[in-house]
Scaffold this active site. Structure first.
Site, short mmCIF file in Angstrom:
data_model
loop_
_atom_site.label_atom_id
_atom_site.label_comp_id
_atom_site.label_asym_id
_atom_site.label_seq_id
_atom_site.Cartn_x
_atom_site.Cartn_y
_atom_site.Cartn_z
N SER A 237 0.81 -1.22 0.00
CA SER A 237 0.00 0.00 0.00
C SER A 237 0.85 1.27 0.00
CB SER A 237 -0.91 0.00 1.22
OG SER A 237 -1.75 -1.13 1.20
N GLU B 236 9.21 -5.80 -6.35
CA GLU B 236 8.35 -6.61 -5.47
C GLU B 236 8.75 -8.07 -5.63
OE1 GLU B 236 5.89 -6.18 -3.04
OE2 GLU B 236 6.21 -8.35 -2.99
N THR C 168 0.71 -6.79 1.66
CA THR C 168 -0.07 -7.49 2.68
C THR C 168 -1.55 -7.19 2.57
OG1 THR C 168 1.79 -7.55 4.21
CG2 THR C 168 -0.40 -7.75 5.17
N CYS C 169 -1.91 -5.92 2.49
CA CYS C 169 -3.33 -5.53 2.52
C CYS C 169 -4.13 -6.24 1.44
CB CYS C 169 -3.45 -4.02 2.37
SG CYS C 169 -5.16 -3.49 2.20
N CYS D 37 -5.96 -7.21 4.76
CA CYS D 37 -7.28 -6.57 4.86
C CYS D 37 -8.31 -7.08 3.87
CB CYS D 37 -7.15 -5.06 4.63
SG CYS D 37 -5.64 -4.33 5.23
N LYS E 291 -9.12 -10.98 4.05
CA LYS E 291 -9.73 -11.15 5.38
C LYS E 291 -11.16 -10.66 5.39
CE LYS E 291 -9.96 -7.90 7.85
NZ LYS E 291 -8.97 -7.22 8.66
N GLY F 127 -4.32 -11.87 21.03
CA GLY F 127 -5.49 -11.19 21.57
C GLY F 127 -5.75 -9.87 20.91
N SER F 128 -5.19 -9.68 19.71
CA SER F 128 -5.35 -8.38 19.07
C SER F 128 -6.15 -8.53 17.76
CB SER F 128 -3.98 -7.76 18.85
OG SER F 128 -4.10 -6.40 18.53
N TYR F 129 -6.01 -7.55 16.87
CA TYR F 129 -6.81 -7.51 15.64
C TYR F 129 -6.92 -8.87 14.94
CZ TYR F 129 -6.44 -2.35 15.32
OH TYR F 129 -6.53 -1.01 15.54
N ILE F 130 -5.76 -9.41 14.57
CA ILE F 130 -5.79 -10.58 13.69
C ILE F 130 -6.38 -11.78 14.41
CG2 ILE F 130 -4.36 -12.14 12.29
CD1 ILE F 130 -2.50 -9.82 11.72
N GLU G 34 -10.19 -11.35 14.78
CA GLU G 34 -10.84 -11.39 13.47
C GLU G 34 -10.91 -12.82 12.94
OE1 GLU G 34 -9.96 -6.83 11.88
OE2 GLU G 34 -8.69 -8.45 11.11
N GLY H 278 1.59 -10.95 16.41
CA GLY H 278 2.34 -9.77 16.01
C GLY H 278 3.01 -9.93 14.66
N HIS I 77 -33.30 8.13 12.87
CA HIS I 77 -34.12 7.13 13.57
C HIS I 77 -34.80 6.20 12.58
CE1 HIS I 77 -36.38 5.51 16.89
NE2 HIS I 77 -37.50 5.66 16.19
N GLU J 140 -27.88 6.49 16.45
CA GLU J 140 -28.56 7.68 16.98
C GLU J 140 -28.28 7.87 18.47
OE1 GLU J 140 -32.96 7.64 17.28
OE2 GLU J 140 -32.85 5.53 16.75
P1 NDP Z 1 -0.53 -7.10 17.45
O1 NDP Z 1 0.89 -6.74 17.43
O2 NDP Z 1 -1.55 -6.05 17.36
O3 NDP Z 1 -0.87 -7.99 18.73
C1 NDP Z 1 -0.16 -9.14 19.03
C2 NDP Z 1 -0.96 -9.98 19.99
O4 NDP Z 1 -0.25 -11.17 20.29
C3 NDP Z 1 -1.20 -9.29 21.30
O5 NDP Z 1 -2.42 -9.71 21.80
C4 NDP Z 1 -0.02 -9.77 22.15
O6 NDP Z 1 -0.27 -9.77 23.51
C5 NDP Z 1 0.11 -11.19 21.67
N1 NDP Z 1 1.48 -11.70 21.74
C6 NDP Z 1 2.61 -11.09 21.34
N2 NDP Z 1 3.68 -11.89 21.55
C7 NDP Z 1 3.22 -13.03 22.09
C8 NDP Z 1 3.84 -14.22 22.53
N3 NDP Z 1 5.14 -14.41 22.42
N4 NDP Z 1 3.05 -15.18 23.05
C9 NDP Z 1 1.71 -15.02 23.15
N5 NDP Z 1 1.08 -13.91 22.74
C10 NDP Z 1 1.81 -12.92 22.23
O7 NDP Z 1 -0.65 -8.16 16.29
P2 NDP Z 1 -1.69 -8.62 15.25
O8 NDP Z 1 -0.99 -9.80 14.71
O9 NDP Z 1 -3.06 -8.82 15.77
O10 NDP Z 1 -1.76 -7.42 14.21
C11 NDP Z 1 -0.59 -6.91 13.58
C12 NDP Z 1 -0.82 -5.51 13.08
O11 NDP Z 1 -1.72 -5.55 11.99
C13 NDP Z 1 -1.43 -4.60 14.12
O12 NDP Z 1 -0.52 -3.57 14.35
C14 NDP Z 1 -2.69 -4.04 13.51
O13 NDP Z 1 -2.66 -2.62 13.55
C15 NDP Z 1 -2.66 -4.50 12.07
N6 NDP Z 1 -3.98 -5.01 11.68
C16 NDP Z 1 -5.03 -4.16 11.56
C17 NDP Z 1 -6.28 -4.64 11.22
C18 NDP Z 1 -7.43 -3.71 11.11
O14 NDP Z 1 -7.23 -2.51 11.00
N7 NDP Z 1 -8.65 -4.21 11.18
C19 NDP Z 1 -6.50 -6.04 10.95
C20 NDP Z 1 -5.35 -6.86 11.13
C21 NDP Z 1 -4.13 -6.34 11.47
P3 NDP Z 1 -0.13 -8.45 24.41
O15 NDP Z 1 -1.39 -7.68 24.20
O16 NDP Z 1 -0.03 -9.00 25.79
O17 NDP Z 1 1.08 -7.74 23.97
#
Ligand code: NDP
Length: 463
Positions: free
Chosen positions: A17, A37, A44-45, A50, A53, A180-183, A186, A266, A440, A445
């Site tokens: 991107s 490339e 990636t996107c 994105c 997904k 526990g994050s975005y990916i 999702e 991550g 409404h 709202e």
């Molecule tokens: P993130 O870096 O956001 O989160 C990583 C997650 O894995 C966290 O929950 C973290 O825990 C956990 N983690 C990290 N290291 C370990 C480990 N060694 N063992 C166990 N758990 C671990 O990663 P993602 O892969 O979810 O996303 C990557 C990037 O892609 C993000 O920056 C996001 O902005 C982007 N993205 C955006 C999307 C969107 O806009 N919808 C969709 C997908 C990706 P902890 O919280 O404790 O650190």
């Protein structure tokens, strides 16, 4: 022996991107641009992030739509799902988009080289494996990030990342997702919606660290209502294979059976093997390429944008950075990217939309904060009978009455937050929200009808 043959004004490493936008805009200013490339144009996107997904998210959401339809008078709403057909359609769409990206670059006069490229010196890029050297007045590194599977554990070779999850040859009956994050959330939602039994394993106390606490609680509750088993305070310590099935051993002494184990823990910046050390491009403490406000690296003439710089890792941010770079360097318009109030969405089921400060963050930054919060059963759930609630929350600076943050969990949250983001970024006050007429009947709202604060945080004694 290699000789320097070709010369360009800009060499872009990576056609994702950020790189594609920078290349196209720079070419529009008359620069001779080449972009390398090593995988597929789109990055990636488009290729494994994105876009594919979101296509899978759409597919997964039909399950609830079919279930909910019964309450609205529909019958025979249990069609079968074919994973192979979904993946084939998704792949066709991605191929179409890749071709469109190539065509747009071609029309802009950008030369695409299907090759890996590394820094040879501060003004030269080397194509690999050919060894051809390209002399470039400016070099832009836009190599993105790659999934990490974390420290090695027994059986790590059986673990997949989101890359492989998008191309599995069948839908696994049981999936364990770690992260526990975005990916992670999702993909947990995607697999669950498509019919897999899903366990989500996260090392912390609750998912979506960094998001507003109410959002985190609400999403966890909604994921659990949809049958996802959320296991917190644990990590996967080993993956034991039994033919095509696995037992995942967790640090909390639990064992989880799975047919696919995916880690989404991550995506570190893709900085390895680029020759950065050779030319002295510095890496920041967060692992990304160190850059200033104009995306300049520590080496004059070498720039970096997007996830490889590990600033805010979102596609639209990379695009803005690429565009700002081209405007600055080739358009004579020095441009910095404005990182305030970046709205973002998590395409879980239900969706999360968020912009600005969360409650705890606002208390820390401004002290006196009013919180307006509502959680209610959406109208659709009355007839569908679905057990679900929507969360809408505004975080307001008590002194200036400025809305500092907005947080939504529920259907359409991503679409809503794009629009609320404009108001929040412009500095709208709570009174501006209140003065806006409601639409409404909608869920949104409620954003303009919450009259009394749910909570008032004050630095000194409570009121
Ligand atoms: P993130 O870096 O956001 O989160 C990583 C997650 O894995 C966290 O929950 C973290 O825990 C956990 N983690 C990290 N290291 C370990 C480990 N060694 N063992 C166990 N758990 C671990 O990663 P993602 O892969 O979810 O996303 C990557 C990037 O892609 C993000 O920056 C996001 O902005 C982007 N993205 C955006 C999307 C969107 O806009 N919808 C969709 C997908 C990706 P902890 O919280 O404790 O650190």
């Amino acid at each position: 022996m290699t000789t320097t043959e070709r010369r360009v004004d800009l060499f872009v490493i990576g056609a994702g991107s950020g790189g594609v936008r920078a290349a196209r805009i720079a070419a529009g200013y008359g620069a001779r641009v080449m972009v390398a490339e090593e995988y597929r144009v789109g990055g990636t996107c488009v290729i494994r992030g994105c876009v594919p997904k979101k296509l899978l998210v759409y597919a997964a959401r039909f399950r609830e739509a079919f279930e909910d339809a019964v309450g609205f008078g529909w019958s025979d709403t249990a069609p079968t799902f074919d994973w192979a057909s979904l993946i084939a359609s998704k792949d066709r769409e991605i191929a179409r988009l890749e071709a469109a990206y190539k065509s747009t670059l071609g029309k802009a006069g950008v030369e695409i080289v299907a090759s890996r490229a590394v820094l040879h010196d501060d003004k030269t890029v080397r194509l690999e494996p050919s060894g051809e050297l390209i002399r470039a007045e400016h070099i832009l590194i836009a190599t993105g990030a790659t999934p990490s599977l974390g420290p090695s554990i027994p059986g790590i070779e059986h673990v997949i990342s989101s890359n492989e999850a998008l191309a599995l040859d069948h839908l696994p009956a049981r999936v364990l997702v770690q992260g526990g994050s975005y990916i992670a959330v999702e993909f947990a939602s995607i697999f669950s919606g498509l019919g897999s039994q899903v366990s989500l394993v996260y090392r912390g106390e609750n998912i979506l660290r960094g998001f507003d606490d109410d959002v985190r609680q609400q999403l966890r509750m909604e994921l659990e209502k949809r049958g996802i088993k959320v296991i917190t305070g644990a990590t996967v310590t080993a993956v034991e294979p039994h033919g095509k099935h696995y037992t995942a051993h967790l640090s909390c002494d639990m064992q989880v059976g799975a047919d696919a184990v995916m880690f989404a823990i991550g995506r570190p910046p893709n900085v390895r093997g680029l020759g950065l050390e050779t030319v002295g491009v510095k890496i920041a403490p967060n692992g990304g390429i160190a850059v200033d406000d104009f995306s300049r690296t520590s080496v004059p003439g070498i720039y970096a944008v997007g996830d490889v710089t590990n600033r805010i890792n979102l596609t639209p941010v990379a695009i803005r950075e690429g565009h700002a770079f081209a405007d600055t360097v080739f358009g004579g318009k020095p441009t910095k990217v404005d990182y305030r109030c970046v709205p973002t969405a998590v395409f879980s089921e239900p969706e999360v939309g968020t912009v600005g400060l969360g409650e705890a963050q606002a208390i820390e930054e401004v002290g006196d904060v009013d919180v307006y919060k509502t959680s209610f059963r959406p109208m659709k759930a009355t007839l569908s009978g679905r057990d679900t609630t929507v969360l809408l929350k505004l975080v307001v600076d008590a002194a200036s009455q400025r809305v500092l943050g907005c947080h939504i969990v529920g259907e359409g949250a991503g679409e809503m937050i794009q629009l609320v983001g404009i108001a929040v970024r412009m500095g709208a006050t709570k009174a501006d929200f209140d003065a806006t007429m409601a639409v409404h009947p909608t869920a949104a709202e409620e954003l303009v009808t919450m009259r009394q604060p749910t909570l008032r945080h004050r630095r000194k004694a409570a009121e």
